[in-house]
Design a protein around this motif. Structure first.
Motif, short mmCIF file in Angstrom:
data_model
loop_
_atom_site.label_atom_id
_atom_site.label_comp_id
_atom_site.label_asym_id
_atom_site.label_seq_id
_atom_site.Cartn_x
_atom_site.Cartn_y
_atom_site.Cartn_z
N GLY A 287 37.27 37.60 49.18
CA GLY A 287 38.00 38.43 48.02
C GLY A 287 39.45 38.12 48.20
N GLY A 288 40.23 38.99 47.69
CA GLY A 288 41.64 38.67 47.45
C GLY A 288 42.14 37.70 46.60
N SER A 289 43.25 37.26 46.67
CA SER A 289 43.51 36.08 45.50
C SER A 289 44.69 35.13 46.21
N ILE A 290 44.63 33.89 45.69
CA ILE A 290 45.81 32.97 46.47
C ILE A 290 47.08 33.18 45.75
N GLN A 291 48.17 33.26 46.80
CA GLN A 291 49.54 33.86 46.33
C GLN A 291 50.35 32.51 46.32
N THR A 292 51.16 32.41 45.38
CA THR A 292 52.31 31.41 45.67
C THR A 292 53.51 31.89 45.91
N THR A 293 53.74 33.25 46.31
CA THR A 293 54.73 33.77 47.03
C THR A 293 54.43 34.68 48.22
N CYS A 294 55.49 35.00 48.98
CA CYS A 294 55.07 35.92 50.11
C CYS A 294 55.47 37.19 49.81
#
Length: 411
Positions: free
Chosen positions: A327-334
Motif C-alpha cells: 500500500g501507500g504511494s511513491i512520493q517525489t517529495t519528503c
C-alpha cells in the motif's frame, strides 16, 4: 513494336507461385518441426543455442528455442509465431503445437502434389478441428472446486505433468507444490506480475524457496548500514523517488563568491536542505525507507541512529510490487508524509540467501503477492528452471480459471 516491361516488385524478389511454392513452404515448416522434435516428452533432450552476442542458452522450451533460431523463411516464421502465441496464451505446449502443425502439413503434402486445391484441404482441416474440439469436450474432466483437497491435488498433477519433460523433472513434486502455493496465494484475477522470480546461484534446487510477500536483493549500501536493524514487526514503509544525498554539482554549475563566509553559507544551505528532508521522513513514523534514487552515507547513518532501515536504488519493478503489496504511494517529495501515503506489512527482515543478502516483506495487507527465490548451479540452469516454472504457473492459472481439464501423461 515491343511492349515496355513493367517491374512491380523490387529487384531480387522471388515471385514463385503454385504447387512448387506450397511444397517448398511445407518443407520449410517440416525443417522447423524437426529442429524441436527431439525436445518433446520425458525423454526429450535439451538444445544448446549460441546467440549473436555469444551467450549460450540451454532450453527445452519450444518457444524459447524458436525465438533464438534465426529463421528467415517467411512460411517457417509462421510456426515461430504459433509457438509465441501458445506461450503467451497457454504457457505450455509450445513444442507440441509446432509438431502438430508440421505433421498436418506433412500429411497434406501428397494431396497438394496431386493438384488437390489448397482450399479443399483447408476445409477438411476446419471440419477436423470442429470434431476434435467436440471430442475433447466429451473426454474432459470437470474440476471439482468445492473439494479443496481434491482441487489442489488436481492442480499439482497439472503442474507435475508440465514439469515432467523439463530440466527439473527429478524435482517435479517439490516444484509442483511450490507453483500451486504461489498461484493460490494470488487474488481472484491471478495477475502473473504479482509472482516475482529471483535467481541466486549456488546451492541445490531444493534450496529454492517461496516467500509469501515481496523479496528483492539488498541494494548497494553506504557506510552506516551495518548499524541498522535487520528485522521489524509491523513497520510503516516510505516509498520515495527522492535522492537523499549531498549532490556534487558538475555540469553548468558556477557559483561566484567574494569571501569565505559566502561559500560557507552555500555549503550550510545544502546540508540544511538534506537534513530537512531526513527530518520529514523520520517524523512520518516510517521505519523502512525505500527509494528509487540513491540514499547516501549521511542519510544512511542518520537513519541508523534513529532505528530506521533504508535502501536506495531499488529497481523500479521491485518498488512497484512493494507498492501494490504494502500500500501507500511513491512520493517525489519528503514533505507531508502522512500515514495514508505510507505502506505497511506484518514483518520486514533481511536474511542471507547463498552469497546474497535479501530484503523480505511478508504479511502484506493490500495485494496478495509472492516471490520465488530459485537456487541452482550454473546461471543457464537457473534460467531454464525459471522458464520451466513459468510454464507450470501458466498451466495452474489456466486450470484454476477453467472448469475442465483433459488428462495428460505424467511419466
Amino acid at each position: 513494336m515491343m511492349q515496355p516491361q513493367i517491374i512491380l516488385l523490387k529487384e531480387g524478389t522471388d515471385s514463385s507461385q503454385g504447387v512448387p511454392q506450397i511444397v517448398s513452404n511445407i518443407n520449410a515448416c517440416q525443417s522447423v518441426a524437426d529442429a524441436v522434435r527431439t525436445t518433446l516428452g520425458p525423454r526429450g533432450m535439451d538444445k544448446l543455442i549460441i546467440n549473436d552476442q555469444g551467450k549460450s542458452i540451454i532450453s527445452n522450451d519450444g518457444a524459447t528455442i524458436l525465438k533464438n533460431l534465426d529463421i528467415v523463411h517467411p512460411a517457417a516464421k509462421t510456426l515461430v509465431d504459433i509457438a509465441k502465441s501458445q506461450d503467451a496464451e497457454v504457457g505450455d505446449g509450445t513444442t507440441s503445437v509446432v509438431l502438430l502443425a508440421g505433421e498436418f502439413l506433412k500429411q497434406s503434402k501428397p494431396f497438394i502434389e496431386e493438384n488437390v486445391h489448397p482450399q479443399i484441404v483447408i476445409r477438411a482441416f476446419r471440419k477436423a478441428t470442429d470434431l476434435a474440439v467436440q471430442r475433447i469436450k466429451e473426454i474432459s474432466v470437470k474440476v471439482k472446486k468445492d473439494d479443496k483437497g481434491e482441487h489442489r491435488e488436481l492442480l499439482e498433477k497439472c503442474a507435475a505433468t508440465t514439469l515432467s519433460s523439463k530440466l527439473v523433472a527429478h524435482q517435479k513434486d517439490f516444484f509442483a507444490k511450490m507453483v500451486v502455493d504461489a498461484v493460490m496465494h494470488l487474488d481472484e484475477l491471478l495477475p502473473l506480475n504479482m509472482i516475482g522470480v529471483k535467481k541466486v546461484t549456488g546451492g541445490a534446487l531444493e534450496d529454492s524457496m517461496l516467500v509469501a510477500g515481496v523479496a528483492f536483493k539488498k541494494t548497494f549500501s553506504y557506510a552506516g548500514f551495518e548499524m541498522q536493524r535487520k528485522q521489524y514487526e509491523k513497520p510503516l514503509i516510505a516509498l520515495l523517488n527522492v535522492e537523499l544525498e549531498l549532490k556534487a554539482e558538475k555540469e553548468n554549475a558556477e557559483v561566484r563568491v567574494d569571501n569565505v563566509q559566502e561559500y560557507q553559507s552555500i555549503v550550510d544551505a545544502e546540508w540544511k536542505i538534506l537534513y530537512e528532508k531526513l527530518d520529514h521522513v523520520h517524523k512520518s513514523g516510517a521505519k523502512v525507507v525505500l527509494s528509487k534514487l540513491p540514499i547516501g552515507d549521511v542519510a544512511t547513518q542518520y537513519f541508523a541512529d534513529r532505528d530506521m532501515f533504508c535502501a536506495g536504488r531499488v529497481p523500479d519493478e521491485d518498488l512497484k510490487r512493494t507498492l501494490k503489496a504494502c500500500g501507500g504511494s511513491i512520493q517525489t517529495t519528503c514533505q507531508n508524509l502522512a500515514s495514508n501515503v505510507l505502506g505497511s506489512c506484518e514483518k520486514f527482515e533481511e536474511i542471507q540467501i547463498g552469497g546474497e543478502r535479501y530484503n523480505l516483506f511478508t504479511g502484506c495487507p493490500q495485494a496478495r503477492t509472492c516471490t520465488m527465490i530459485l537456487r541452482g548451479g550454473a546461471e543457464q540452469f537457473i534460467e531454464e528452471t525459471e522458464r520451466s516454472l513459468h510454464d507450470a504457473i501458466m498451466i495452474v492459472r489456466r486450470a484454476m480459471k477453467n472448469d475442465a481439464v483433459v488428462a495428460g501423461v505424467n511419466v
